[in-house]
Design a protein around this motif. Structure first.
Motif, PDB file in Angstrom:
ATOM      1  N   CYS A  88       0.866  -1.178   0.000  1.00  0.00           N
ATOM      2  CA  CYS A  88       0.000   0.000   0.000  1.00  0.00           C
ATOM      3  C   CYS A  88       0.903   1.229   0.000  1.00  0.00           C
ATOM      4  N   GLN A  89       0.317   2.400   0.100  1.00  0.00           N
ATOM      5  CA  GLN A  89       1.085   3.647   0.083  1.00  0.00           C
ATOM      6  C   GLN A  89       0.719   4.479   1.310  1.00  0.00           C
ATOM      7  N   ARG A  90       1.601   4.434   2.316  1.00  0.00           N
ATOM      8  CA  ARG A  90       1.398   5.181   3.563  1.00  0.00           C
ATOM      9  C   ARG A  90       2.599   6.060   3.886  1.00  0.00           C
ATOM     10  N   LYS A  91       3.373   6.430   2.868  1.00  0.00           N
ATOM     11  CA  LYS A  91       4.531   7.311   3.016  1.00  0.00           C
ATOM     12  C   LYS A  91       5.602   6.743   3.940  1.00  0.00           C
ATOM     13  N   GLY A  92       5.638   5.406   4.064  1.00  0.00           N
ATOM     14  CA  GLY A  92       6.645   4.784   4.904  1.00  0.00           C
ATOM     15  C   GLY A  92       6.205   4.549   6.335  1.00  0.00           C
ATOM     16  N   HIS A  93       5.001   4.983   6.693  1.00  0.00           N
ATOM     17  CA  HIS A  93       4.515   4.810   8.073  1.00  0.00           C
ATOM     18  C   HIS A  93       4.302   3.343   8.419  1.00  0.00           C
ATOM     19  N   LYS A  94       4.078   2.498   7.404  1.00  0.00           N
ATOM     20  CA  LYS A  94       3.869   1.060   7.621  1.00  0.00           C
ATOM     21  C   LYS A  94       4.991   0.246   6.964  1.00  0.00           C
ATOM     22  N   ALA A  95       6.198   0.811   6.966  1.00  0.00           N
ATOM     23  CA  ALA A  95       7.312   0.172   6.274  1.00  0.00           C
ATOM     24  C   ALA A  95       7.641  -1.192   6.879  1.00  0.00           C
ATOM     25  N   HIS A  96       7.749  -2.182   6.021  1.00  0.00           N
ATOM     26  CA  HIS A  96       8.118  -3.539   6.401  1.00  0.00           C
ATOM     27  C   HIS A  96       8.974  -4.130   5.290  1.00  0.00           C
ATOM     28  N   LEU A 174       8.504   5.376   0.134  1.00  0.00           N
ATOM     29  CA  LEU A 174       8.935   5.220   1.534  1.00  0.00           C
ATOM     30  C   LEU A 174       9.784   6.429   1.915  1.00  0.00           C
ATOM     31  N   THR A 175       9.149   7.427   2.503  1.00  0.00           N
ATOM     32  CA  THR A 175       9.855   8.692   2.752  1.00  0.00           C
ATOM     33  C   THR A 175       9.872   9.123   4.208  1.00  0.00           C
ATOM     34  N   ASP A 176       8.887   8.701   5.005  1.00  0.00           N
ATOM     35  CA  ASP A 176       8.734   9.275   6.350  1.00  0.00           C
ATOM     36  C   ASP A 176       8.792   8.219   7.443  1.00  0.00           C
ATOM     37  N   PHE A 177       9.311   8.620   8.605  1.00  0.00           N
ATOM     38  CA  PHE A 177       9.297   7.767   9.777  1.00  0.00           C
ATOM     39  C   PHE A 177       7.916   7.823  10.415  1.00  0.00           C
ATOM     40  N   SER A 178       7.400   6.684  10.849  1.00  0.00           N
ATOM     41  CA  SER A 178       6.055   6.607  11.415  1.00  0.00           C
ATOM     42  C   SER A 178       5.905   7.518  12.626  1.00  0.00           C
ATOM     43  N   PRO A 179       4.924   8.425  12.631  1.00  0.00           N
ATOM     44  CA  PRO A 179       4.712   9.304  13.796  1.00  0.00           C
ATOM     45  C   PRO A 179       4.428   8.522  15.078  1.00  0.00           C
ATOM     46  N   SER A 180       3.724   7.393  14.963  1.00  0.00           N
ATOM     47  CA  SER A 180       3.418   6.614  16.164  1.00  0.00           C
ATOM     48  C   SER A 180       4.691   6.017  16.759  1.00  0.00           C
ATOM     49  N   ARG A 181       5.633   5.605  15.909  1.00  0.00           N
ATOM     50  CA  ARG A 181       6.906   5.096  16.417  1.00  0.00           C
ATOM     51  C   ARG A 181       7.739   6.223  17.009  1.00  0.00           C
ATOM     52  N   ALA A 182       7.666   7.393  16.386  1.00  0.00           N
ATOM     53  CA  ALA A 182       8.471   8.528  16.853  1.00  0.00           C
ATOM     54  C   ALA A 182       8.077   8.969  18.258  1.00  0.00           C
ATOM     55  N   THR A 183       6.848   8.645  18.667  1.00  0.00           N
ATOM     56  CA  THR A 183       6.357   9.102  19.979  1.00  0.00           C
ATOM     57  C   THR A 183       6.100   7.962  20.959  1.00  0.00           C
ATOM     58  N   ASP A 184       6.597   6.756  20.662  1.00  0.00           N
ATOM     59  CA  ASP A 184       6.293   5.631  21.552  1.00  0.00           C
ATOM     60  C   ASP A 184       7.314   5.441  22.678  1.00  0.00           C
ATOM     61  N   GLY A 185       8.308   6.335  22.717  1.00  0.00           N
ATOM     62  CA  GLY A 185       9.272   6.281  23.801  1.00  0.00           C
ATOM     63  C   GLY A 185      10.390   5.282  23.621  1.00  0.00           C
ATOM     64  N   ARG A 186      10.427   4.579  22.493  1.00  0.00           N
ATOM     65  CA  ARG A 186      11.472   3.590  22.240  1.00  0.00           C
ATOM     66  C   ARG A 186      12.555   4.185  21.344  1.00  0.00           C
ATOM     67  N   GLY A 194      17.280   9.685   7.014  1.00  0.00           N
ATOM     68  CA  GLY A 194      15.980   9.130   7.374  1.00  0.00           C
ATOM     69  C   GLY A 194      15.539   7.956   6.516  1.00  0.00           C
ATOM     70  N   VAL A 195      14.234   7.686   6.567  1.00  0.00           N
ATOM     71  CA  VAL A 195      13.648   6.555   5.848  1.00  0.00           C
ATOM     72  C   VAL A 195      13.850   6.709   4.339  1.00  0.00           C
ATOM     73  N   ARG A 196      13.746   7.942   3.854  1.00  0.00           N
ATOM     74  CA  ARG A 196      13.907   8.173   2.411  1.00  0.00           C
ATOM     75  C   ARG A 196      15.288   7.701   1.943  1.00  0.00           C
TER      76      ARG A 196
END
Length: 213
Positions: A88-96, A174-186, A194-196
């Motif tokens: 799919c296309q999620r700008k790298g937020h779901k990169a696997h 695949l250009t962006d780091f997932s915002p949810s990962r960026a704020t999960d404290g890990r 970056g991801v790009r």
């Protein structure tokens, strides 16, 4: 998964891959945002050759990839994973990562030697193992629905057939780091740029160490 497709198949446990990747600074949690690092890890732990492709899966890279898969070697592709594991296309937020183990080609004619028709699916032909066979003519780029990758993502139970163009488009955005990962404290290992820089438009061709292809 790619190790089991190499010849001879690699029996390297996942824990060993994680250990080396962590020691080399490639990963912190199991993430891998660098195709170059993934290639270095594969070469060291699986004992294979790894060729990094950049610039997307189209153009001259398309023929390299298809010939590689026709020869029987695995391909590693970063892409955005949808809920059903498909691209799919999620700008790298779901990169696997996914591994491709083969290819389904829609061709006008099958070469006469080295192929046998599937007993259950008329019109589907397989190379005969151990028999020299002429590679079929590759469908031209832009031939809609003519090329599918036999691919598997780590959380999926089954291989799936993915339209080549959908994989190419997913890999290329695949250009962006997932915002949810960026704020999960890990803590995550993300390369400079970056991801790009680490994933976008890149893939890995893996071949056995003694393979000349």
């Amino acid at each position: 998964m790619a190790g089991t497709l190499l010849s001879p198949p690699s029996g390297i446990p996942l824990e060993r891959l994680m250990q080396v990747a962590t020691e080399r600074g490639y990963t912190a949690q199991g993430e891998m945002f660098s195709v170059a690092d993934m290639g270095r890890l594969a070469q060291e732990v699986l004992g294979c050759q790894a060729k990094l492709l950049s610039g997307g899966l189209g153009g001259p890279n398309r023929d390299l990839i298809l010939q590689h898969l026709v020869t029987g070697h695995p391909l590693l592709i970063p892409y955005d994973e949808d809920f059903n594991h498909e691209p799919c296309q999620r700008k790298g937020h779901k990169a696997h990562w996914a591994v491709s183990a083969g290819v389904l080609l829609g061709v006008r004619a099958v070469p006469s030697l080295g192929y046998t028709e599937d007993p259950e699916l008329p019109g589907l032909f397989h190379p005969v193992l151990g028999t020299p066979c002429q590679p079929p003519p590759l469908p031209e780029e832009g031939s809609l629905g003519a090329v599918y990758l036999l691919s598997k993502q780590g959380k999926s139970w089954h291989y799936q057939l993915w339209d080549y163009d959908q994989v190419r488009e997913s890999n290329l955005q695949l250009t962006d780091f997932s915002p949810s990962r960026a704020t999960d404290g890990r803590v995550y290992v993300v390369p400079v740029g970056g991801v790009r820089a680490g994933l976008c438009g890149q893939a890995l061709l893996l071949t056995p160490q003694d393979c000349s292809h």
